[in-house]
Scaffold this motif. Structure first.
Motif, PDB file in Angstrom:
ATOM      1  N   SER A  85      10.257  18.188  -1.557  1.00  0.00           N
ATOM      2  CA  SER A  85      11.556  18.231  -2.231  1.00  0.00           C
ATOM      3  C   SER A  85      12.616  17.512  -1.403  1.00  0.00           C
ATOM      4  O   SER A  85      12.416  17.180  -0.238  1.00  0.00           O
ATOM      5  CB  SER A  85      11.978  19.684  -2.445  1.00  0.00           C
ATOM      6  N   LYS A  86      13.750  17.296  -2.020  1.00  0.00           N
ATOM      7  CA  LYS A  86      14.853  16.605  -1.353  1.00  0.00           C
ATOM      8  C   LYS A  86      15.297  17.358  -0.093  1.00  0.00           C
ATOM      9  O   LYS A  86      15.580  16.749   0.944  1.00  0.00           O
ATOM     10  CB  LYS A  86      16.033  16.481  -2.328  1.00  0.00           C
ATOM     11  N   GLY A  87      15.343  18.678  -0.196  1.00  0.00           N
ATOM     12  CA  GLY A  87      15.767  19.456   0.959  1.00  0.00           C
ATOM     13  C   GLY A  87      14.773  19.446   2.093  1.00  0.00           C
ATOM     14  O   GLY A  87      15.142  19.584   3.255  1.00  0.00           O
ATOM     15  N   LEU A  88      13.499  19.255   1.792  1.00  0.00           N
ATOM     16  CA  LEU A  88      12.477  19.285   2.823  1.00  0.00           C
ATOM     17  C   LEU A  88      12.302  17.949   3.511  1.00  0.00           C
ATOM     18  O   LEU A  88      12.382  17.863   4.739  1.00  0.00           O
ATOM     19  CB  LEU A  88      11.132  19.721   2.216  1.00  0.00           C
ATOM     20  N   SER A  89      12.069  16.886   2.714  1.00  0.00           N
ATOM     21  CA  SER A  89      11.636  15.679   3.405  1.00  0.00           C
ATOM     22  C   SER A  89      11.862  14.373   2.663  1.00  0.00           C
ATOM     23  O   SER A  89      12.052  13.337   3.282  1.00  0.00           O
ATOM     24  CB  SER A  89      10.139  15.806   3.727  1.00  0.00           C
ATOM     25  N   CYS A  90      11.827  14.391   1.320  1.00  0.00           N
ATOM     26  CA  CYS A  90      11.781  13.108   0.622  1.00  0.00           C
ATOM     27  C   CYS A  90      13.094  12.332   0.773  1.00  0.00           C
ATOM     28  O   CYS A  90      14.176  12.905   0.878  1.00  0.00           O
ATOM     29  CB  CYS A  90      11.428  13.304  -0.847  1.00  0.00           C
ATOM     30  N   ASP A  91      12.955  11.007   0.773  1.00  0.00           N
ATOM     31  CA  ASP A  91      14.116  10.136   0.902  1.00  0.00           C
ATOM     32  C   ASP A  91      14.771   9.880  -0.450  1.00  0.00           C
ATOM     33  O   ASP A  91      16.000   9.835  -0.560  1.00  0.00           O
ATOM     34  CB  ASP A  91      13.692   8.801   1.530  1.00  0.00           C
ATOM     35  N   LEU A  92      13.958   9.694  -1.471  1.00  0.00           N
ATOM     36  CA  LEU A  92      14.461   9.463  -2.820  1.00  0.00           C
ATOM     37  C   LEU A  92      13.665  10.316  -3.797  1.00  0.00           C
ATOM     38  O   LEU A  92      12.439  10.417  -3.694  1.00  0.00           O
ATOM     39  CB  LEU A  92      14.339   7.987  -3.207  1.00  0.00           C
ATOM     40  N   VAL A  96       0.835  -1.195   0.000  1.00  0.00           N
ATOM     41  CA  VAL A  96       0.000   0.000   0.000  1.00  0.00           C
ATOM     42  C   VAL A  96       0.877   1.255   0.000  1.00  0.00           C
ATOM     43  O   VAL A  96       1.840   1.361   0.769  1.00  0.00           O
ATOM     44  CB  VAL A  96      -0.923   0.023   1.237  1.00  0.00           C
ATOM     45  N   VAL A  97       0.532   2.213  -0.843  1.00  0.00           N
ATOM     46  CA  VAL A  97       1.235   3.491  -0.924  1.00  0.00           C
ATOM     47  C   VAL A  97       0.199   4.609  -0.994  1.00  0.00           C
ATOM     48  O   VAL A  97      -0.782   4.504  -1.727  1.00  0.00           O
ATOM     49  CB  VAL A  97       2.145   3.555  -2.181  1.00  0.00           C
ATOM     50  N   VAL A 146       9.845   3.558  -9.299  1.00  0.00           N
ATOM     51  CA  VAL A 146       9.113   3.913  -8.076  1.00  0.00           C
ATOM     52  C   VAL A 146       8.924   2.681  -7.196  1.00  0.00           C
ATOM     53  O   VAL A 146       9.093   2.738  -5.966  1.00  0.00           O
ATOM     54  CB  VAL A 146       7.759   4.567  -8.423  1.00  0.00           C
ATOM     55  N   ILE A 147       8.593   1.549  -7.801  1.00  0.00           N
ATOM     56  CA  ILE A 147       8.470   0.313  -7.021  1.00  0.00           C
ATOM     57  C   ILE A 147       9.805  -0.024  -6.369  1.00  0.00           C
ATOM     58  O   ILE A 147       9.869  -0.359  -5.175  1.00  0.00           O
ATOM     59  CB  ILE A 147       8.007  -0.853  -7.921  1.00  0.00           C
ATOM     60  N   GLY A 148      10.881   0.084  -7.131  1.00  0.00           N
ATOM     61  CA  GLY A 148      12.203  -0.210  -6.573  1.00  0.00           C
ATOM     62  C   GLY A 148      12.558   0.707  -5.426  1.00  0.00           C
ATOM     63  O   GLY A 148      13.193   0.276  -4.443  1.00  0.00           O
ATOM     64  N   ALA A 149      12.153   1.968  -5.507  1.00  0.00           N
ATOM     65  CA  ALA A 149      12.444   2.912  -4.438  1.00  0.00           C
ATOM     66  C   ALA A 149      11.774   2.498  -3.146  1.00  0.00           C
ATOM     67  O   ALA A 149      12.401   2.486  -2.074  1.00  0.00           O
ATOM     68  CB  ALA A 149      11.988   4.315  -4.852  1.00  0.00           C
ATOM     69  N   PHE A 150      10.507   2.129  -3.206  1.00  0.00           N
ATOM     70  CA  PHE A 150       9.810   1.713  -1.993  1.00  0.00           C
ATOM     71  C   PHE A 150      10.312   0.352  -1.502  1.00  0.00           C
ATOM     72  O   PHE A 150      10.303   0.085  -0.295  1.00  0.00           O
ATOM     73  CB  PHE A 150       8.303   1.694  -2.216  1.00  0.00           C
ATOM     74  N   VAL A 200       4.657   7.321   1.365  1.00  0.00           N
ATOM     75  CA  VAL A 200       4.052   8.424   0.619  1.00  0.00           C
ATOM     76  C   VAL A 200       4.820   8.697  -0.675  1.00  0.00           C
ATOM     77  O   VAL A 200       6.042   8.823  -0.661  1.00  0.00           O
ATOM     78  CB  VAL A 200       4.016   9.709   1.480  1.00  0.00           C
ATOM     79  N   LEU A 201       4.075   8.807  -1.762  1.00  0.00           N
ATOM     80  CA  LEU A 201       4.613   9.233  -3.048  1.00  0.00           C
ATOM     81  C   LEU A 201       4.048  10.610  -3.379  1.00  0.00           C
ATOM     82  O   LEU A 201       2.849  10.834  -3.273  1.00  0.00           O
ATOM     83  CB  LEU A 201       4.223   8.237  -4.147  1.00  0.00           C
TER      84      LEU A 201
END
Length: 437
Positions: A353-360, A263-264, A426-430, A298-299
């Motif tokens: 964004s990368k600077g705010l929160s996202c991991d990838l 689930v995403v 995207v699947i690989g990232a999660f 989260v995406l």
């Protein structure tokens, strides 16, 4: 069978509903006698399964006791909440209530207060779903809005704070547009079954991973670049994307899907509206907080040219944006950002964004991120240049500051990809965060 019980039977697995408290009666008051009351006190409560999953459910009976909420009616709801919390199972309320029972006065108001308290304690523990199948006004509308998900029956549901009688002839405002979905009864039941299936039963449980029979490396078609809804349907396993709150904040799309069976949660600019609104940001904020509570990754899909230019934006946007920033920064679930369009200004920073929160972070090779328009940037930095020289300099600026390769060189994007390869990346990232769960 009364309408309240039929609504339950139509929603849950066949033959699974077990009613509890069916003989509870209203108590004597100065103005009424239980002799004239029906068993159950205007509400059916119990437990059942939905897609094999345990749920607790109640349904109000508008034909009993004038469709009003009294002391024992409220006590049955609170008792059901206590059982759902102890069992760590979702609770569903089917609402059809004319208001507080005047014969009971303060006892009815106290019962409503206790329901509010039970709901507040359940936030962040079990999923709460409210379905407005009839009248739902005043304090009952607050009860409805405290749920994690709120739905309205298109044909019969009426959701409001004040009735027309109290608005001095003004046009009646309806809250329907702010709900998760407005559908006909059969469509609504099917929607809720899908939602219960994809949600975990509680925040102490991880979302169920199902076997994925879809191709993990399936290439997306050219249609995925049309808009974000199309993209998400193509991206999801078997093209199944469950959108929530589609009726409001139209510049933002939010919902749930499965990727490789997991689930995403996803929110993103719709890819059609150029500008972000306060309502759209509030929708994104609610989705992020919900996912963080229920351990759902989260995406984010980023595709916007900035903020809406309206008075409402001036009044509400900063506060709404602040709430989203906090939600993203505080969320502990894995977060992935997919940049798909031509982005302008600080909207980029806000959208996970990368600077705010996202991991990838991934970026389509057709996308750009611009502080301002390149020609405007050149005009500020090199005001002496003529049109030809300015255009050359602007193209240089695009390549060094706006292109996917530029963001990748600065470490703001982890991978530049083509749109058709989005699903596998995207699947690989999660999957990289599989150990988190």
């Amino acid at each position: 069978m009364g309408i309240a019980k039929k609504r339950i039977e139509d929603l849950v697995d066949y033959g699974s509903f077990v009613e509890i408290g069916e003989n509870v009666m209203a108590r004597f008051t100065d103005f009424s006698s239980p002799v004239h009351a029906k068993g159950g006190d205007g509400i059916v409560t119990g437990y059942a399964t939905m897609g094999g999953k345990l749920i607790y459910i109640y349904s109000q009976e508008s034909s009993s006791m004038g469709g009003s909420l009294g002391e024992m009616h409220g006590r049955k709801i609170v008792n059901l909440y206590n059982l759902a919390m102890k069992s760590q199972a979702p609770i569903i309320g089917i609402l059809d209530c004319s208001g507080i029972r005047v014969e009971e006065g303060l006892d009815g108001l106290n019962a409503l207060s206790k329901i509010y308290k039970a709901q507040a304690k359940a936030v962040g523990v079990i999923p709460q779903i409210a379905i407005v199948s009839g009248i739902c006004g005043g304090g009952i509308s607050v009860l409805a809005n405290m749920a994690d998900f709120l739905f309205v029956d298109e044909e019969h549901g009426k959701l409001f704070v004040n009735s027309q009688n109290f608005l001095n002839g003004q046009e009646l405002f309806t809250q329907k547009v702010y709900t998760d979905a407005i559908l006909k009864t059969d469509e609504l039941n099917a929607y809720i079954k899908k939602l219960v299936e994809i949600l975990p039963s509680s925040t102490k449980e991880l979302p169920m991973v199902k076997e994925c029979k879809d191709d993990l490396n399936r290439e997306l078609t050219d249609d995925c670049t049309k808009d974000t809804r199309t993209l998400l349907k193509e991206l999801a396993d078997n093209h199944r994307f469950i959108e929530i709150k589609a009726q409001w904040g139209g510049d933002m799309v939010a919902g749930l899907m499965r990727l490789n069976g997991a689930v995403v949660g996803v929110y993103g600019n719709d890819g059609i509206s150029d500008r972000m609104t306060a309502e759209g940001i509030e929708k994104a904020n609610r989705l992020v907080r919900l996912c963080d509570r229920f351990n759902i990754p989260v995406l984010t899909v980023t595709d916007t040219k900035g903020y809406d230019v309206t008075i409402e934006t001036e009044m509400r946007f900063s506060k709404s944006a602040t709430a989203l920033i906090r939600a993203l920064a505080q969320a502990n679930v894995p977060k992935v950002n997919l940049i798909t369009g031509d982005i302008y200004g600080s909207a980029y920073s806000l959208m996970n964004s990368k600077g705010l929160s996202c991991d990838l972070a991934f970026m389509w090779d057709t996308a750009t991120v611009n502080t301002i328009d390149s020609l405007d940037a050149v005009a500020i930095m090199y005001p002496e240049l003529g049109p030809v020289e300015a255009e050359k300099k602007a193209e240089e600026y695009r390549q060094t500051h706006c292109s996917p390769q530029a963001l990748a060189k600065h470490g703001y994007v982890d991978k530049v990809i083509s749109p058709k390869d989005t699903r596998k990346y995207v699947i690989g990232a999660f999957e990289a965060f599989a150990n988190v769960f």
